[in-house]
Design a protein around this motif. Structure first.
Motif, PDB file in Angstrom:
ATOM      1  N   LEU A 178      48.682  37.853  32.755  1.00  0.00           N
ATOM      2  CA  LEU A 178      49.280  38.875  32.372  1.00  0.00           C
ATOM      3  C   LEU A 178      50.273  39.193  33.055  1.00  0.00           C
ATOM      4  CD1 LEU A 178      51.908  37.213  30.769  1.00  0.00           C
ATOM      5  CD2 LEU A 178      51.123  38.759  28.497  1.00  0.00           C
ATOM      6  N   ALA A 179      49.591  40.319  33.612  1.00  0.00           N
ATOM      7  CA  ALA A 179      50.074  41.422  33.624  1.00  0.00           C
ATOM      8  C   ALA A 179      50.215  41.163  36.042  1.00  0.00           C
ATOM      9  CB  ALA A 179      49.008  42.644  34.181  1.00  0.00           C
ATOM     10  N   ALA A 180      50.036  39.993  35.726  1.00  0.00           N
ATOM     11  CA  ALA A 180      50.590  39.565  37.612  1.00  0.00           C
ATOM     12  C   ALA A 180      51.747  38.878  37.820  1.00  0.00           C
ATOM     13  CB  ALA A 180      49.520  38.384  37.911  1.00  0.00           C
ATOM     14  N   ALA A 181      51.862  37.903  36.179  1.00  0.00           N
ATOM     15  CA  ALA A 181      52.890  37.666  36.044  1.00  0.00           C
ATOM     16  C   ALA A 181      53.998  38.302  35.887  1.00  0.00           C
ATOM     17  CB  ALA A 181      52.988  36.755  35.043  1.00  0.00           C
ATOM     18  N   ASP A 182      53.664  39.605  35.082  1.00  0.00           N
ATOM     19  CA  ASP A 182      55.303  40.773  34.931  1.00  0.00           C
ATOM     20  C   ASP A 182      55.318  40.767  36.393  1.00  0.00           C
ATOM     21  OD1 ASP A 182      55.547  39.526  32.457  1.00  0.00           O
ATOM     22  OD2 ASP A 182      53.869  41.908  31.570  1.00  0.00           O
ATOM     23  N   ARG A 183      54.040  41.615  37.240  1.00  0.00           N
ATOM     24  CA  ARG A 183      55.009  42.270  38.397  1.00  0.00           C
ATOM     25  C   ARG A 183      55.647  41.004  39.563  1.00  0.00           C
ATOM     26  NH1 ARG A 183      49.575  43.059  38.055  1.00  0.00           N
ATOM     27  NH2 ARG A 183      48.912  41.600  40.339  1.00  0.00           N
ATOM     28  N   GLY A 184      55.631  40.413  39.090  1.00  0.00           N
ATOM     29  CA  GLY A 184      56.596  38.621  39.927  1.00  0.00           C
ATOM     30  C   GLY A 184      55.369  37.905  40.612  1.00  0.00           C
ATOM     31  N   ASP A 185      53.874  38.051  40.275  1.00  0.00           N
ATOM     32  CA  ASP A 185      52.702  37.804  41.229  1.00  0.00           C
ATOM     33  C   ASP A 185      52.705  36.247  40.547  1.00  0.00           C
ATOM     34  OD1 ASP A 185      50.850  36.924  43.039  1.00  0.00           O
ATOM     35  OD2 ASP A 185      49.780  38.794  42.662  1.00  0.00           O
ATOM     36  N   GLU A 186      53.553  35.497  40.215  1.00  0.00           N
ATOM     37  CA  GLU A 186      53.351  34.131  40.095  1.00  0.00           C
ATOM     38  C   GLU A 186      51.615  33.985  40.812  1.00  0.00           C
ATOM     39  OE1 GLU A 186      56.275  34.457  42.003  1.00  0.00           O
ATOM     40  OE2 GLU A 186      57.303  35.039  39.945  1.00  0.00           O
ATOM     41  N   LEU A 187      51.393  33.630  42.422  1.00  0.00           N
ATOM     42  CA  LEU A 187      50.546  32.993  42.591  1.00  0.00           C
ATOM     43  C   LEU A 187      49.061  33.482  42.061  1.00  0.00           C
ATOM     44  CD1 LEU A 187      48.940  30.686  44.118  1.00  0.00           C
ATOM     45  CD2 LEU A 187      48.916  32.301  45.948  1.00  0.00           C
ATOM     46  N   GLY A 188      49.320  35.119  41.784  1.00  0.00           N
ATOM     47  CA  GLY A 188      48.415  35.846  41.303  1.00  0.00           C
ATOM     48  C   GLY A 188      47.976  34.895  40.011  1.00  0.00           C
ATOM     49  N   ALA A 189      49.165  35.065  39.292  1.00  0.00           N
ATOM     50  CA  ALA A 189      49.114  34.819  37.569  1.00  0.00           C
ATOM     51  C   ALA A 189      47.736  33.846  37.804  1.00  0.00           C
ATOM     52  CB  ALA A 189      49.672  35.262  37.089  1.00  0.00           C
ATOM     53  N   LEU A 190      48.808  32.580  38.714  1.00  0.00           N
ATOM     54  CA  LEU A 190      47.824  31.006  38.051  1.00  0.00           C
ATOM     55  C   LEU A 190      46.550  31.718  38.498  1.00  0.00           C
ATOM     56  CD1 LEU A 190      51.056  28.918  39.767  1.00  0.00           C
ATOM     57  CD2 LEU A 190      50.248  29.305  37.349  1.00  0.00           C
ATOM     58  N   ARG A 191      45.969  32.268  39.388  1.00  0.00           N
ATOM     59  CA  ARG A 191      44.621  32.017  39.937  1.00  0.00           C
ATOM     60  C   ARG A 191      43.576  32.894  38.931  1.00  0.00           C
ATOM     61  NH1 ARG A 191      41.706  35.971  41.525  1.00  0.00           N
ATOM     62  NH2 ARG A 191      43.625  37.449  42.598  1.00  0.00           N
ATOM     63  N   LEU A 192      44.462  34.146  38.103  1.00  0.00           N
ATOM     64  CA  LEU A 192      43.928  34.583  36.904  1.00  0.00           C
ATOM     65  C   LEU A 192      42.999  33.371  36.069  1.00  0.00           C
ATOM     66  CD1 LEU A 192      44.700  37.917  38.025  1.00  0.00           C
ATOM     67  CD2 LEU A 192      42.492  37.143  37.523  1.00  0.00           C
ATOM     68  N   ALA A 193      44.506  32.874  35.632  1.00  0.00           N
ATOM     69  CA  ALA A 193      44.683  31.949  34.482  1.00  0.00           C
ATOM     70  C   ALA A 193      43.553  31.011  34.639  1.00  0.00           C
ATOM     71  CB  ALA A 193      46.044  31.480  34.182  1.00  0.00           C
ATOM     72  N   GLU A 194      43.458  30.156  35.293  1.00  0.00           N
ATOM     73  CA  GLU A 194      43.354  29.347  35.812  1.00  0.00           C
ATOM     74  C   GLU A 194      40.864  30.104  35.753  1.00  0.00           C
ATOM     75  OE1 GLU A 194      42.981  26.049  36.301  1.00  0.00           O
ATOM     76  OE2 GLU A 194      44.766  26.206  35.637  1.00  0.00           O
ATOM     77  N   GLN A 195      40.741  30.907  36.008  1.00  0.00           N
ATOM     78  CA  GLN A 195      39.569  31.557  36.063  1.00  0.00           C
ATOM     79  C   GLN A 195      38.992  32.091  35.379  1.00  0.00           C
ATOM     80  OE1 GLN A 195      39.534  35.197  37.956  1.00  0.00           O
ATOM     81  NE2 GLN A 195      39.527  34.448  40.131  1.00  0.00           N
ATOM     82  N   ALA A 196      40.407  31.897  33.449  1.00  0.00           N
ATOM     83  CA  ALA A 196      40.031  32.402  32.579  1.00  0.00           C
ATOM     84  C   ALA A 196      39.807  30.701  31.744  1.00  0.00           C
ATOM     85  CB  ALA A 196      41.235  33.072  31.712  1.00  0.00           C
ATOM     86  N   PHE A 197      40.615  30.240  32.123  1.00  0.00           N
ATOM     87  CA  PHE A 197      40.797  28.633  31.609  1.00  0.00           C
ATOM     88  C   PHE A 197      39.305  28.105  32.367  1.00  0.00           C
ATOM     89  CE2 PHE A 197      44.883  28.164  31.836  1.00  0.00           C
ATOM     90  CZ  PHE A 197      45.401  28.780  30.763  1.00  0.00           C
ATOM     91  N   ALA A 198      38.452  28.164  32.922  1.00  0.00           N
ATOM     92  CA  ALA A 198      37.418  28.256  33.881  1.00  0.00           C
ATOM     93  C   ALA A 198      36.212  28.445  33.057  1.00  0.00           C
ATOM     94  CB  ALA A 198      37.147  28.687  34.948  1.00  0.00           C
ATOM     95  N   VAL A 199      36.297  29.935  32.101  1.00  0.00           N
ATOM     96  CA  VAL A 199      35.112  30.362  31.522  1.00  0.00           C
ATOM     97  C   VAL A 199      35.062  29.952  29.921  1.00  0.00           C
ATOM     98  CG1 VAL A 199      34.590  33.252  30.266  1.00  0.00           C
ATOM     99  CG2 VAL A 199      35.003  33.003  33.168  1.00  0.00           C
ATOM    100  N   ARG A 200      36.624  29.722  29.405  1.00  0.00           N
ATOM    101  CA  ARG A 200      36.996  29.005  28.162  1.00  0.00           C
ATOM    102  C   ARG A 200      35.997  27.990  28.662  1.00  0.00           C
ATOM    103  NH1 ARG A 200      42.859  26.577  28.483  1.00  0.00           N
ATOM    104  NH2 ARG A 200      41.189  24.891  29.212  1.00  0.00           N
ATOM    105  N   ASP A 201      36.056  26.488  29.219  1.00  0.00           N
ATOM    106  CA  ASP A 201      35.458  25.557  29.069  1.00  0.00           C
ATOM    107  C   ASP A 201      34.806  25.629  29.268  1.00  0.00           C
ATOM    108  OD1 ASP A 201      38.353  24.732  29.242  1.00  0.00           O
ATOM    109  OD2 ASP A 201      38.311  24.349  31.268  1.00  0.00           O
ATOM    110  N   ALA A 202      33.589  26.255  30.009  1.00  0.00           N
ATOM    111  CA  ALA A 202      32.443  26.020  30.848  1.00  0.00           C
ATOM    112  C   ALA A 202      31.278  26.921  29.071  1.00  0.00           C
ATOM    113  CB  ALA A 202      31.929  27.846  32.037  1.00  0.00           C
ATOM    114  N   HIS A 203      32.202  27.650  28.252  1.00  0.00           N
ATOM    115  CA  HIS A 203      31.343  28.197  26.516  1.00  0.00           C
ATOM    116  C   HIS A 203      32.163  27.526  25.941  1.00  0.00           C
ATOM    117  CE1 HIS A 203      29.178  30.805  29.676  1.00  0.00           C
ATOM    118  NE2 HIS A 203      30.435  30.993  30.553  1.00  0.00           N
TER     119      HIS A 203
END
Length: 90
Positions: free
Chosen positions: A34-59
């Motif tokens: 979310l911080a990345a998205a607020d900075r305008g770093d869409e690619l970073g935001a999407l990458r970090l969100a996907e990492q969060a979703f991977a943790v969500r799905d794995a557990h």
């Protein structure tokens, strides 16, 4: 201060991983996204969100509230890219 908060969150992730606190890892990644998205770093935001979703799905945290920040980040990043249907689905 955004830089201070992102540094704190980034430092918390390895400690949470070491402790096996997967919810904290998922939430911290979502907040960083979310911080990345607020900075305008869409690619970073999407990458970090996907990492969060991977943790969500794995557990098995598919319905846990702690994934909310990652969803918000993904939606903001996709909206900033002009992909409104995908942003709404996020």
């Amino acid at each position: 201060m955004p830089d201070e908060s992102t540094a704190t969150l980034s430092g918390a992730i390895p400690r949470a991983e070491q402790a096996g606190n997967h919810l904290a890892v998922m939430h911290a990644l979502g907040c960083l996204a979310l911080a990345a998205a607020d900075r305008g770093d869409e690619l970073g935001a999407l990458r970090l969100a996907e990492q969060a979703f991977a943790v969500r799905d794995a557990h098995g945290f598919a319905e846990h509230w702690a994934s909310a920040m990652a969803h918000l980040a993904q939606g903001r990043a996709l909206a900033a890219r002009g992909d409104d249907p995908a942003a709404e689905a996020a």
